[in-house]
Motif scaffolding. Structure first.
Motif, PDB file in Angstrom:
ATOM      1  N   LEU A  48     -28.658  -8.204  12.147  1.00 38.33           N
ATOM      2  CA  LEU A  48     -30.044  -8.336  11.716  1.00 38.33           C
ATOM      3  C   LEU A  48     -30.882  -8.927  12.838  1.00 38.33           C
ATOM      4  N   PRO A  49     -32.205  -8.684  12.832  1.00 31.56           N
ATOM      5  CA  PRO A  49     -33.066  -9.375  13.787  1.00 31.56           C
ATOM      6  C   PRO A  49     -32.934 -10.892  13.588  1.00 31.56           C
ATOM      7  N   GLU A  50     -33.048 -11.628  14.669  1.00 30.01           N
ATOM      8  CA  GLU A  50     -32.794 -13.076  14.660  1.00 30.01           C
ATOM      9  C   GLU A  50     -33.670 -13.811  13.649  1.00 30.01           C
ATOM     10  N   ASP A  51     -34.973 -13.482  13.611  1.00 31.77           N
ATOM     11  CA  ASP A  51     -35.864 -14.199  12.689  1.00 31.77           C
ATOM     12  C   ASP A  51     -35.534 -13.895  11.225  1.00 31.77           C
ATOM     13  N   LEU A  52     -35.123 -12.671  10.920  1.00 32.01           N
ATOM     14  CA  LEU A  52     -34.741 -12.322   9.550  1.00 32.01           C
ATOM     15  C   LEU A  52     -33.448 -13.028   9.158  1.00 32.01           C
ATOM     16  N   LEU A  53     -32.488 -13.046  10.052  1.00 35.63           N
ATOM     17  CA  LEU A  53     -31.222 -13.737   9.787  1.00 35.63           C
ATOM     18  C   LEU A  53     -31.469 -15.216   9.529  1.00 35.63           C
ATOM     19  N   GLU A  54     -32.292 -15.817  10.367  1.00 36.85           N
ATOM     20  CA  GLU A  54     -32.609 -17.238  10.206  1.00 36.85           C
ATOM     21  C   GLU A  54     -33.324 -17.492   8.879  1.00 36.85           C
ATOM     22  N   ALA A  55     -34.243 -16.606   8.497  1.00 36.58           N
ATOM     23  CA  ALA A  55     -34.976 -16.766   7.236  1.00 36.58           C
ATOM     24  C   ALA A  55     -34.039 -16.652   6.036  1.00 36.58           C
ATOM     25  N   VAL A  56     -33.095 -15.721   6.094  1.00 33.78           N
ATOM     26  CA  VAL A  56     -32.145 -15.535   4.987  1.00 33.78           C
ATOM     27  C   VAL A  56     -31.222 -16.745   4.884  1.00 33.78           C
ATOM     28  N   LEU A  57     -30.728 -17.233   6.018  1.00 31.25           N
ATOM     29  CA  LEU A  57     -29.850 -18.402   5.996  1.00 31.25           C
ATOM     30  C   LEU A  57     -30.601 -19.639   5.511  1.00 31.25           C
ATOM     31  N   THR A  58     -31.865 -19.758   5.869  1.00 29.23           N
ATOM     32  CA  THR A  58     -32.694 -20.865   5.384  1.00 29.23           C
ATOM     33  C   THR A  58     -32.880 -20.759   3.875  1.00 29.23           C
ATOM     34  N   TYR A  59     -33.111 -19.554   3.376  1.00 24.33           N
ATOM     35  CA  TYR A  59     -33.281 -19.344   1.935  1.00 24.33           C
ATOM     36  C   TYR A  59     -32.051 -19.839   1.172  1.00 24.33           C
ATOM     37  N   GLN A  60     -30.874 -19.595   1.729  1.00 29.07           N
ATOM     38  CA  GLN A  60     -29.639 -19.986   1.054  1.00 29.07           C
ATOM     39  C   GLN A  60     -29.484 -21.492   0.966  1.00 29.07           C
ATOM     40  N   LYS A  61     -30.179 -22.241   1.831  1.00 27.39           N
ATOM     41  CA  LYS A  61     -30.069 -23.701   1.833  1.00 27.39           C
ATOM     42  C   LYS A  61     -31.120 -24.375   0.951  1.00 27.39           C
ATOM     43  N   ILE A  62     -32.181 -23.674   0.609  1.00 27.62           N
ATOM     44  CA  ILE A  62     -33.307 -24.260  -0.128  1.00 27.62           C
ATOM     45  C   ILE A  62     -32.940 -24.424  -1.599  1.00 27.62           C
ATOM     46  N   SER A  64     -35.530 -26.092  -3.850  1.00 28.82           N
ATOM     47  CA  SER A  64     -36.795 -26.174  -4.574  1.00 28.82           C
ATOM     48  C   SER A  64     -37.290 -24.778  -4.966  1.00 28.82           C
ATOM     49  N   ASN A  65     -37.696 -24.627  -6.223  1.00 26.44           N
ATOM     50  CA  ASN A  65     -38.139 -23.314  -6.701  1.00 26.44           C
ATOM     51  C   ASN A  65     -39.367 -22.791  -5.968  1.00 26.44           C
ATOM     52  N   SER A  66     -40.349 -23.636  -5.743  1.00 28.87           N
ATOM     53  CA  SER A  66     -41.560 -23.169  -5.062  1.00 28.87           C
ATOM     54  C   SER A  66     -41.247 -22.809  -3.611  1.00 28.87           C
ATOM     55  N   ALA A  67     -40.371 -23.563  -2.967  1.00 30.48           N
ATOM     56  CA  ALA A  67     -39.985 -23.252  -1.591  1.00 30.48           C
ATOM     57  C   ALA A  67     -39.187 -21.946  -1.545  1.00 30.48           C
ATOM     58  N   LEU A  68     -38.351 -21.708  -2.556  1.00 25.48           N
ATOM     59  CA  LEU A  68     -37.606 -20.450  -2.634  1.00 25.48           C
ATOM     60  C   LEU A  68     -38.554 -19.265  -2.738  1.00 25.48           C
ATOM     61  N   LYS A  69     -39.596 -19.424  -3.537  1.00 23.12           N
ATOM     62  CA  LYS A  69     -40.569 -18.343  -3.704  1.00 23.12           C
ATOM     63  C   LYS A  69     -41.299 -18.059  -2.396  1.00 23.12           C
ATOM     64  N   ARG A  70     -41.709 -19.101  -1.691  1.00 22.28           N
ATOM     65  CA  ARG A  70     -42.390 -18.910  -0.400  1.00 22.28           C
ATOM     66  C   ARG A  70     -41.461 -18.251   0.611  1.00 22.28           C
ATOM     67  N   GLN A  71     -40.202 -18.705   0.636  1.00 22.93           N
ATOM     68  CA  GLN A  71     -39.244 -18.139   1.581  1.00 22.93           C
ATOM     69  C   GLN A  71     -38.953 -16.675   1.249  1.00 22.93           C
ATOM     70  N   ALA A  72     -38.910 -16.350  -0.049  1.00 23.56           N
ATOM     71  CA  ALA A  72     -38.691 -14.960  -0.463  1.00 23.56           C
ATOM     72  C   ALA A  72     -39.845 -14.080   0.015  1.00 23.56           C
ATOM     73  N   GLN A  73     -41.069 -14.587  -0.092  1.00 28.88           N
ATOM     74  CA  GLN A  73     -42.224 -13.832   0.385  1.00 28.88           C
ATOM     75  C   GLN A  73     -42.171 -13.657   1.904  1.00 28.88           C
ATOM     76  N   TYR A  74     -41.725 -14.677   2.594  1.00 26.95           N
ATOM     77  CA  TYR A  74     -41.593 -14.600   4.051  1.00 26.95           C
ATOM     78  C   TYR A  74     -40.538 -13.559   4.431  1.00 26.95           C
ATOM     79  N   ILE A  75     -39.429 -13.544   3.717  1.00 26.33           N
ATOM     80  CA  ILE A  75     -38.383 -12.546   3.978  1.00 26.33           C
ATOM     81  C   ILE A  75     -38.933 -11.145   3.731  1.00 26.33           C
ATOM     82  N   GLY A  76     -39.711 -10.987   2.656  1.00 23.81           N
ATOM     83  CA  GLY A  76     -40.335  -9.695   2.373  1.00 23.81           C
ATOM     84  C   GLY A  76     -41.267  -9.253   3.488  1.00 23.81           C
ATOM     85  N   ARG A  77     -42.016 -10.199   4.039  1.00 24.10           N
ATOM     86  CA  ARG A  77     -42.919  -9.871   5.145  1.00 24.10           C
ATOM     87  C   ARG A  77     -42.125  -9.450   6.383  1.00 24.10           C
ATOM     88  N   LEU A  78     -41.037 -10.150   6.660  1.00 21.53           N
ATOM     89  CA  LEU A  78     -40.198  -9.780   7.805  1.00 21.53           C
ATOM     90  C   LEU A  78     -39.564  -8.406   7.597  1.00 21.53           C
TER      91      LEU A  78
END
Length: 174
Positions: A48-62, A64-78
């Protein structure tokens, strides 16, 4: 004047409605969320591209529900910024939805069964794939036959399949 305007409309890409665009974005975000359910080892194998991989791995560590939602939107944008077809194909293969890959695995299983049942199949296999490890192959066939005769766990049976899978590519199977 009108004909010039019409030709400009026809030369542009097909018009996409706002609803269709939102659906595409949601589909890509859902595809990204499928990535979050995979192990980190599997994700690293996907190239995977580095930024997408990092975003997915970060999502797995989060947590908080609101932070999960923001991270999911960020992954969608990537996901919108990259070619997502290799990811879709890889996930389909992991789920067993890829019929071509399933057919390849089935042919390997049939080949394994034929090798265990008959020595002529080994001669034919060697003629098609001269680079295959013949000595290791013969040992595994012999051990698999012995396992079946003695009702032992299929260790060599599985190893034989893995050897065939590593030696014969999906594009090169007979």
């Amino acid at each position: 004047m009108k004909s010039n305007f019409v030709s400009q409309i026809n030369s542009n890409e097909e018009w996409i409605s706002k609803t269709q665009m939102k659906k595409q974005m949601n589909d890509l975000q859902a595809l990204g969320m499928e990535l979050t359910r995979l192990s980190s080892d599997t994700l690293k194998k996907m190239d995977l591209p580095e930024d997408l991989l990092e975003a997915v791995l970060t999502y797995q560590k989060i947590t908080s529900n609101s932070a999960l939602k923001r991270q999911a939107q960020y992954i969608g944008r990537l996901m919108r910024e990259i070619d997502h077809t290799p990811i879709s194909h890889y996930l389909a293969r992991l789920k067993g939805e890829n019929t071509a890959h399933n057919a390849y695995l089935q042919r390997l299983e049939n080949l394994r069964s034929a090798l265990i049942a008959d020595d002529k199949a080994l001669t034919e296999l060697i003629s098609h794939y001269p680079d295959i490890e013949v000595n290791n192959l013969r040992t595994l066939i012999r051990n698999a036959r012995k396992e079946q005769a003695e009702n032992k766990p299929p260790k060599a049976f599985r190893a034989l399949f893995q050897l065939l899978k590593s030696a014969i590519s999906e594009d090169n199977i007979v």
